[in-house]
Design a protein around this motif. Sequence first.
Motif, short mmCIF file in Angstrom:
data_model
loop_
_atom_site.label_atom_id
_atom_site.label_comp_id
_atom_site.label_asym_id
_atom_site.label_seq_id
_atom_site.Cartn_x
_atom_site.Cartn_y
_atom_site.Cartn_z
N GLU A 56 0.85 -1.18 0.00
CA GLU A 56 0.00 0.00 0.00
C GLU A 56 0.89 1.24 0.00
OE1 GLU A 56 -3.99 -0.47 2.19
OE2 GLU A 56 -2.57 -1.61 3.42
N LEU A 57 0.52 2.22 -0.80
CA LEU A 57 1.30 3.44 -0.97
C LEU A 57 0.47 4.62 -0.49
CD1 LEU A 57 2.64 2.61 -4.54
CD2 LEU A 57 3.91 2.40 -2.39
N GLY A 58 0.97 5.33 0.52
CA GLY A 58 0.18 6.40 1.10
C GLY A 58 0.96 7.67 1.33
N VAL A 59 0.25 8.77 1.35
CA VAL A 59 0.85 10.06 1.66
C VAL A 59 0.34 10.51 3.03
CG1 VAL A 59 -0.98 11.28 0.39
CG2 VAL A 59 1.17 12.45 0.89
N ALA A 60 1.25 11.02 3.86
CA ALA A 60 0.90 11.40 5.22
C ALA A 60 1.66 12.68 5.62
CB ALA A 60 1.25 10.27 6.19
N VAL A 61 1.00 13.80 5.62
CA VAL A 61 -0.34 14.05 5.11
C VAL A 61 -0.29 15.30 4.24
CG1 VAL A 61 -1.53 13.02 7.09
CG2 VAL A 61 -1.09 15.46 7.09
N VAL A 62 -1.30 15.41 3.33
CA VAL A 62 -1.39 16.58 2.45
C VAL A 62 -2.24 17.65 3.13
CG1 VAL A 62 -2.10 17.41 0.18
CG2 VAL A 62 -1.27 15.08 0.44
N PRO A 63 -1.75 18.89 3.24
CA PRO A 63 -2.56 19.96 3.84
C PRO A 63 -3.83 20.22 3.02
CG PRO A 63 -0.26 20.62 3.74
CD PRO A 63 -0.38 19.35 2.93
N THR A 64 -4.93 20.40 3.72
CA THR A 64 -6.21 20.59 3.05
C THR A 64 -6.42 22.01 2.53
OG1 THR A 64 -7.18 21.04 5.22
CG2 THR A 64 -7.36 18.78 4.38
N TRP A 65 -6.01 23.00 3.28
CA TRP A 65 -6.36 24.38 2.93
C TRP A 65 -5.94 24.78 1.51
CZ3 TRP A 65 -9.27 27.06 6.48
CH2 TRP A 65 -9.24 26.61 7.81
N PRO A 66 -4.73 24.45 1.05
CA PRO A 66 -4.32 24.94 -0.28
C PRO A 66 -4.96 24.17 -1.45
CG PRO A 66 -2.41 24.50 1.13
CD PRO A 66 -3.60 23.84 1.75
N ARG A 67 -5.60 23.02 -1.20
CA ARG A 67 -6.16 22.22 -2.29
C ARG A 67 -7.66 22.07 -2.11
NH1 ARG A 67 -1.67 17.68 -4.02
NH2 ARG A 67 0.11 18.59 -2.92
N HIS A 68 -8.41 22.54 -3.09
CA HIS A 68 -9.86 22.38 -3.06
C HIS A 68 -10.18 20.88 -2.97
CE1 HIS A 68 -14.05 22.46 -4.41
NE2 HIS A 68 -14.05 23.76 -4.12
N PRO A 69 -11.24 20.50 -2.24
CA PRO A 69 -11.55 19.06 -2.11
C PRO A 69 -11.84 18.38 -3.44
CG PRO A 69 -13.29 20.45 -1.15
CD PRO A 69 -12.11 21.32 -1.39
N LEU A 70 -12.34 19.11 -4.44
CA LEU A 70 -12.54 18.50 -5.75
C LEU A 70 -11.19 18.15 -6.38
CD1 LEU A 70 -14.12 17.60 -8.22
CD2 LEU A 70 -14.28 20.01 -8.92
N VAL A 71 -10.22 19.05 -6.26
CA VAL A 71 -8.88 18.80 -6.79
C VAL A 71 -8.24 17.62 -6.05
CG1 VAL A 71 -6.57 19.77 -7.11
CG2 VAL A 71 -8.59 21.19 -7.51
N MET A 72 -8.42 17.58 -4.73
CA MET A 72 -7.86 16.48 -3.95
C MET A 72 -8.50 15.16 -4.36
SD MET A 72 -5.57 16.14 -1.38
CE MET A 72 -5.67 17.40 -0.09
N ALA A 73 -9.81 15.19 -4.64
CA ALA A 73 -10.50 13.97 -5.07
C ALA A 73 -9.96 13.51 -6.42
CB ALA A 73 -12.00 14.21 -5.15
N GLN A 74 -9.74 14.44 -7.34
CA GLN A 74 -9.19 14.07 -8.64
C GLN A 74 -7.81 13.43 -8.49
OE1 GLN A 74 -9.66 18.16 -10.22
NE2 GLN A 74 -10.63 17.21 -12.01
N GLN A 75 -6.97 14.04 -7.66
CA GLN A 75 -5.63 13.49 -7.46
C GLN A 75 -5.67 12.13 -6.78
OE1 GLN A 75 -3.76 17.10 -5.52
NE2 GLN A 75 -2.18 16.61 -7.01
N GLY A 76 -6.50 12.02 -5.74
CA GLY A 76 -6.58 10.75 -5.02
C GLY A 76 -7.10 9.62 -5.88
N ALA A 77 -8.14 9.89 -6.67
CA ALA A 77 -8.70 8.86 -7.53
C ALA A 77 -7.73 8.46 -8.63
CB ALA A 77 -10.02 9.36 -8.15
N THR A 78 -7.02 9.45 -9.18
CA THR A 78 -6.04 9.16 -10.22
C THR A 78 -4.90 8.30 -9.67
OG1 THR A 78 -6.56 11.26 -11.31
CG2 THR A 78 -4.49 10.18 -11.93
N ALA A 79 -4.41 8.64 -8.47
CA ALA A 79 -3.35 7.84 -7.86
C ALA A 79 -3.83 6.44 -7.54
CB ALA A 79 -2.84 8.53 -6.59
N SER A 80 -5.09 6.31 -7.12
CA SER A 80 -5.64 4.99 -6.84
C SER A 80 -5.67 4.13 -8.11
CB SER A 80 -7.05 5.12 -6.26
OG SER A 80 -7.61 3.86 -6.00
#
Length: 312
Positions: A56-80
């Motif tokens: 399993e490959l994980g990031v710990a942790v990405v700050p939320t404030w600078p990244r809109h949750p939609l952008v974070m969702a796009q990145q997370g789904a793409t990495a998955s």
Amino acid sequence: MKISLLFPETRSIAAVRDLAVRTEEQGFCGLWLGSAFGFDPIMALALSGESTSTIELGVAVVPTWPRHPLVMAQQGATASAACGGRFRLGVGPSHAPVMQMYGVDFDRPISHTREYLTVLRTLLHEGSVAHQGERYQVNAFLDVADALPPPVLLGVLREQMAHLAGSHADGALCWLGPADYLHKVVAPSLEAGADAADRTKPPLIAELPCVLSAHVDGVREMAARELAIYPHVPFYRAMFEAAGVPLGGRGWSDEMLDASVVWGDEDGIARKVEALFEAGADEVALSPFGAGPDPAASQDDCIRVLSEIAKG
């Protein structure tokens, strides 16, 4: 026992790929990569997906404030998708001094994080969201082919954030939390949050530095070199105070080292790892550091010992 390795962010894509391959070969369940001010750790881990098959490959942790949750969702789904469903997304509001570097107002982090997790996880699991909140007004959809929703884990230090992780996240990541503090504060708060939301308690991942050294002098040197910032960060100081751990005047006290660094000889490290599981951790993520005149060799020896523990 689920034992993983945690490495600070590096500045080399090739180094991350090599770490992922080697960590898988050494028998660890996961690799965690820190997030700071170098390359994007989500992208770096996604690029390591094809070079690995089980870890399993994980990031710990990405700050939320600078990244809109939609952008974070796009990145997370793409990495998955790139990792074949083996990606884990750790997020958190970070700290006021860090957000000042971004020019972001660090305002009421609990309510911010609650809304952020709601938008992010809804997008990942349902593919669309219609959210009208105080912080976010989002009407959007997400369409990433071949992507399993990655688990979203929340960085936690105190009771409120652990409670929020229990109710709104897929797990909790606690860096530097002493075993007794995990047992008495973090794990019960995580469970209380899950109970309040009528859901199963998500896993708790205890994250700590690890040093193979039987001499505290070497551990002090490592902490001064690698961990000097933490006693000066308000949230970490508050955690140590809540845990009843005496703070050093300008750095790490010996009590802090004993509480928040897994160190000792091979048997000593094994006992401290076991104590973390007994305290309520479902996974232990250890960040191996070197000590003494040859830190690189010492770090390699530390990883070897942890590999033996992980393999049982």
